[in-house]
Design an enzyme around this catalytic site. Structure first.
Site, PDB file in Angstrom:
ATOM      1  N   CYS A  54      -1.550   9.428   2.812  1.00 15.88           N
ATOM      2  CA  CYS A  54      -1.478   8.954   1.432  1.00 15.88           C
ATOM      3  C   CYS A  54      -2.704   9.416   0.660  1.00 15.88           C
ATOM      4  O   CYS A  54      -2.687   9.544  -0.549  1.00 15.88           O
ATOM      5  CB  CYS A  54      -1.383   7.434   1.428  1.00 15.88           C
ATOM      6  SG  CYS A  54      -2.739   6.655   2.310  1.00 15.88           S
ATOM      7  N   GLU A  91       0.878  -1.180   0.000  1.00 14.71           N
ATOM      8  CA  GLU A  91       0.000   0.000   0.000  1.00 14.71           C
ATOM      9  C   GLU A  91       0.908   1.221   0.000  1.00 14.71           C
ATOM     10  O   GLU A  91       1.610   1.466   0.975  1.00 14.71           O
ATOM     11  CB  GLU A  91      -0.924  -0.023   1.234  1.00 14.71           C
ATOM     12  CG  GLU A  91      -1.931  -1.152   1.220  1.00 14.71           C
ATOM     13  CD  GLU A  91      -2.804  -1.181  -0.027  1.00 14.71           C
ATOM     14  OE1 GLU A  91      -3.104  -0.102  -0.592  1.00 14.71           O
ATOM     15  OE2 GLU A  91      -3.170  -2.272  -0.469  1.00 14.71           O
TER      16      GLU A  91
HETATM   17  N1  LIG Z   1      -1.578   3.424   0.727  1.00 19.39           N
HETATM   18  C1  LIG Z   1      -1.675   3.483   2.041  1.00 19.39           C
HETATM   19  O1  LIG Z   1      -2.553   2.886   2.645  1.00 19.39           O
HETATM   20  C2  LIG Z   1      -0.688   4.300   2.827  1.00 19.39           C
HETATM   21  C3  LIG Z   1      -0.951   4.559   4.165  1.00 19.39           C
HETATM   22  C4  LIG Z   1      -0.023   5.305   4.900  1.00 19.39           C
HETATM   23  C5  LIG Z   1       1.130   5.790   4.294  1.00 19.39           C
HETATM   24  N2  LIG Z   1       1.348   5.526   2.986  1.00 19.39           N
HETATM   25  C6  LIG Z   1       2.551   6.073   2.320  1.00 19.39           C
HETATM   26  O2  LIG Z   1       3.673   5.932   3.183  1.00 19.39           O
HETATM   27  C7  LIG Z   1       4.605   6.970   2.947  1.00 19.39           C
HETATM   28  C8  LIG Z   1       4.970   7.636   4.251  1.00 19.39           C
HETATM   29  O3  LIG Z   1       5.461   6.707   5.154  1.00 19.39           O
HETATM   30  P1  LIG Z   1       7.014   6.511   5.436  1.00 19.39           P
HETATM   31  O4  LIG Z   1       7.722   7.810   5.263  1.00 19.39           O
HETATM   32  O5  LIG Z   1       7.117   5.805   6.730  1.00 19.39           O
HETATM   33  O6  LIG Z   1       7.434   5.538   4.247  1.00 19.39           O
HETATM   34  P2  LIG Z   1       8.817   4.766   4.006  1.00 19.39           P
HETATM   35  O7  LIG Z   1       8.661   4.007   2.741  1.00 19.39           O
HETATM   36  O8  LIG Z   1       9.963   5.686   4.122  1.00 19.39           O
HETATM   37  O9  LIG Z   1       8.928   3.764   5.238  1.00 19.39           O
HETATM   38  C9  LIG Z   1       7.935   2.805   5.499  1.00 19.39           C
HETATM   39  C10 LIG Z   1       8.545   1.658   6.269  1.00 19.39           C
HETATM   40  O10 LIG Z   1       9.481   0.993   5.439  1.00 19.39           O
HETATM   41  C11 LIG Z   1      10.686   0.771   6.159  1.00 19.39           C
HETATM   42  N3  LIG Z   1      11.775   0.637   5.187  1.00 19.39           N
HETATM   43  C12 LIG Z   1      12.533   1.611   4.655  1.00 19.39           C
HETATM   44  N4  LIG Z   1      13.428   1.084   3.784  1.00 19.39           N
HETATM   45  C13 LIG Z   1      13.212  -0.251   3.769  1.00 19.39           C
HETATM   46  C14 LIG Z   1      13.795  -1.330   3.049  1.00 19.39           C
HETATM   47  N5  LIG Z   1      14.802  -1.164   2.171  1.00 19.39           N
HETATM   48  N6  LIG Z   1      13.316  -2.574   3.259  1.00 19.39           N
HETATM   49  C15 LIG Z   1      12.309  -2.786   4.135  1.00 19.39           C
HETATM   50  N7  LIG Z   1      11.718  -1.799   4.842  1.00 19.39           N
HETATM   51  C16 LIG Z   1      12.165  -0.537   4.656  1.00 19.39           C
HETATM   52  C17 LIG Z   1      10.749   1.949   7.103  1.00 19.39           C
HETATM   53  O11 LIG Z   1      11.614   1.676   8.165  1.00 19.39           O
HETATM   54  C18 LIG Z   1       9.298   2.081   7.524  1.00 19.39           C
HETATM   55  O12 LIG Z   1       8.999   1.190   8.562  1.00 19.39           O
HETATM   56  C19 LIG Z   1       3.914   7.923   1.990  1.00 19.39           C
HETATM   57  O13 LIG Z   1       4.378   7.679   0.688  1.00 19.39           O
HETATM   58  C20 LIG Z   1       2.448   7.546   2.116  1.00 19.39           C
HETATM   59  O14 LIG Z   1       1.674   7.885   1.012  1.00 19.39           O
HETATM   60  C21 LIG Z   1       0.479   4.790   2.247  1.00 19.39           C
HETATM   61  N1  LIG Z   2      -6.824   5.494   5.387  1.00 21.45           N
HETATM   62  C1  LIG Z   2      -6.489   6.885   5.522  1.00 21.45           C
HETATM   63  C2  LIG Z   2      -5.187   7.241   4.898  1.00 21.45           C
HETATM   64  C3  LIG Z   2      -4.001   6.415   5.276  1.00 21.45           C
HETATM   65  C4  LIG Z   2      -2.779   6.930   4.607  1.00 21.45           C
HETATM   66  O1  LIG Z   2      -2.029   7.723   5.003  1.00 21.45           O
HETATM   67  C5  LIG Z   2      -7.570   7.744   4.894  1.00 21.45           C
HETATM   68  O2  LIG Z   2      -8.510   7.207   4.335  1.00 21.45           O
HETATM   69  O3  LIG Z   2      -7.460   8.956   4.946  1.00 21.45           O
END
Ligand SMILES: NC(=O)c1ccc[n+]([C@@H]2O[C@H](COP(=O)([O-])OP(=O)(O)OC[C@H]3O[C@@H](n4cnc5c(N)ncnc54)[C@H](O)[C@@H]3O)[C@@H](O)[C@H]2O)c1
Ligand SMILES: N[C@@H](CCC=O)C(=O)O
Length: 523
Positions: free
Chosen positions: A325, A291
């Site tokens: 996100c 995600e």
């Molecule tokens: N689609 C969704 O449901 C959703 C929900 C929340 C956040 N997000 C996205 O998450 C991002 C923000 O979160 P973030 O800054 O924590 O993201 P990130 O990708 O920097 O980190 C996410 C996780 O991945 C780990 N990680 C980093 N490098 C790694 C590797 N090489 N291998 C394995 N794990 C690794 C980090 O330690 C952390 O726990 C934004 O892009 C946001 O849109 C998406």
């Molecule tokens: N599920 C949350 C977003 C999570 C991502 O950052 C929403 O619907 O706003």
């Protein structure tokens, strides 16, 4: 089978009521007294294990404050966590589905009782204001309640329908996969962290949960609730660590059966790639659930109720400083109402107050220095790519506190292909794009590689129906904000570069963590 009432989402706390604000402030005091400065060790096979190095959680709204620490796992710890989890799996997979579900329900009861504490901790650790923190803890409780109930439909040999065939008994059963890794982001460090471990666990898997580096305390708090609820040793291994080291080690490991990842597109795609490579001794094709990010757009056309549209834009863009996100980072307005909508949006957003999560400000600080620098880079670019109509500065301090403060920023007349219109900023920065007409607006909305959330403010039925079919997003909203999906009500997840559309909080989410076996007996 569980004997419980049907699932209902948690109501949110009404912070217009003074007694609820007072209760929140009392929880902040309690957390400051009891949890601040706390240290969470790793938990491997039910035992608390400390490490030489630690990870610090810093208050983003006052960077002089270390909120607390967690242990920092090494690859040796990860190896032991894998060993123990596979051992625990031998027993955990034999538990009845309803017995596993009861642990989630117990955890839900425990979290309900500590709801405001969890909220207050996030106000301090990641800068959520009261409503943002409350919505998140409500979502965390909802995940437990919802997945406990959904587990029932996967229980037993006859759980899935098969066609009767003369002289045989045929059936399809759902079985857990084994041991997986759950890697979560810092922006929903309670709900997403919990949802991503509770779902595979109730399905009978064992999970190594690696929380995000910036939010280890709330993760430790939640893991403790799961242990208190009765999870047997080894079923949940709590492993705070650096993602690029231990996260990478686990995602590439031959004994990792599945990976559930929520985070950035760059890391998610990297995991997808490295997880696909079969390691020596690996017996399976790893299942990968991703995600990822978004560049979410909301269209406003000339038939829209402009007041509704402006409210939706402010809420969708600036809730938790745009660090979602799902955040509305593109506002796409048809030319006929462009000036009215933009003026209303700027006027309404200019009323937002900057401050700390603890002060319940509308705009708080972004999570860390890296994020601050990244958002600042986009602010520097803004005058070249459009007209800065509001904000545009990153003061880095507020009310005498040094923190990662960035102003709510609106940039008008951004071109559809500009970086501000294409790249996920993950901060309080919105690109407003002018569209010639409705069809042009829809084309602009679909002109990104992402496909997470989107919205349309319109009273034209034909256009809404067209968007229902053609707007390429996993979660589409009409005439409201495009954030805030509720578990079971709006199953959540994106298309294209936003992820594998696994729909957290949806009816089939648990199937991501199960494999099907067909068994035939000839009489
Ligand atoms: N689609 C969704 O449901 C959703 C929900 C929340 C956040 N997000 C996205 O998450 C991002 C923000 O979160 P973030 O800054 O924590 O993201 P990130 O990708 O920097 O980190 C996410 C996780 O991945 C780990 N990680 C980093 N490098 C790694 C590797 N090489 N291998 C394995 N794990 C690794 C980090 O330690 C952390 O726990 C934004 O892009 C946001 O849109 C998406
Ligand atoms: N599920 C949350 C977003 C999570 C991502 O950052 C929403 O619907 O706003």
């Amino acid at each position: 089978m569980l004997k419980i009432q049907d699932y209902r989402p948690q109501p949110f706390i009404d912070f217009t009521q003074p007694e609820n604000v007072q209760a929140y402030q009392a929880a902040l005091k309690k957390v400051r007294a009891e949890l601040l400065g706390k240290h969470y060790p790793l938990v491997i096979n039910g035992e608390r294990v400390d490490t030489a190095e630690k990870l610090e959680s810093i208050n983003p709204c006052d960077t002089s404050e270390v909120v607390g620490t967690t242990a920092k796992a090494t690859t040796e710890d990860a190896e032991r966590a894998l060993d123990g989890a596979w051992k625990a799996f031998e027993t955990w997979k034999t538990w009845d589905m309803d017995a596993r579900a009861r642990i989630l329900l117990k955890a839900s009861a425990l979290l309900k009782a500590r709801r405001l504490e969890a909220c207050a901790l996030m106000s301090i650790e990641v800068g959520k204001n009261y409503a943002e923190a409350d919505v998140e803890v409500a979502e965390a409780i909802d995940f437990l309640e919802y997945y406990a109930r959904s587990a029932m439909k996967y229980a037993g040999f006859g759980a899935h329908e098969t066609t009767w065939f003369e002289g045989e008994e045929n059936g399809l059963m759902s079985l857990p996969l084994g041991v997986g890794v759950s890697i979560s982001p810092w922006n929903f460090p309670c709900a997403i962290f919990l949802g991503m471990l509770a779902a595979p666990i109730v399905a009978g898997n064992c999970v190594i949960a690696k929380p995000a580096e910036d939010a280890g305390l709330i993760a430790g708090f939640i893991a403790d609730i799961m242990y208190e609820a009765g999870l047997p040793a080894g079923v949940l291994q709590f492993l705070p660590a650096v993602g690029k080291d231990v996260g990478e080690y686990l995602t590439t490991h031959a004994r990792t059966r599945f990976i559930t990842f929520t985070g950035s597109r760059a890391v998610g795609l990297h995991i997808n790639e490295v997880a696909a490579k079969v390691q020596p001794g690996q017996k399976w094709i790893k299942k990968v659930v991703l995600e990822l990010g978004g560049k979410d757009g909301m269209i406003v056309d000339e038939t829209a109720d402009l007041d509704v549209a402006v409210t939706a834009a402010v809420q969708g863009a600036f809730g938790f400083n745009g660090q979602k996100c799902s955040a509305m980072s593109r506002l796409i307005v048809v030319d006929a109402v462009y000036d009215d909508v933009v003026n209303g949006f700027v006027e309404r957003a200019s009323r937002l107050k900057m401050g700390t999560g603890e002060e319940n400000a509308n705009v708080t600080a972004v999570v860390n220095q890296m994020s601050f620098d990244k958002v600042k880079g986009y602010l520097d670019l803004a005058p070249q790519e459009g007209k800065v109509l509001l904000g545009g500065e990153a003061p880095g301090e507020c009310g005498g506190k040094t923190g990662h403060y960035v102003q709510a920023t609106i940039v008008g007349d951004v071109k559809r292909g500009a970086r501000l219109a294409q790249e996920e900023i993950f901060g309080p920065v919105v690109a407003v794009i002018r569209a010639k007409n409705w069809q042009d607006a829809l084309d602009i909305a679909n002109s990104t590689e992402y496909g997470l959330t989107g919205g349309v403010c319109s009273r034209d039925r034909a256009r809404l129906e067209q968007a229902r079919q053609e707007f390429e997003v996993g979660n589409l909203y009409f005439n409201r904000k495009i954030t805030g999906a509720i578990v079971g009500v709006q199953p959540f997840g994106g298309y294209n570069m936003s992820g594998t559309d696994s729909k957290a909080g949806g009816p089939d989410y648990l199937a991501n963590f199960m494999q099907l076996k067909t068994v035939t007996e000839r009489w």
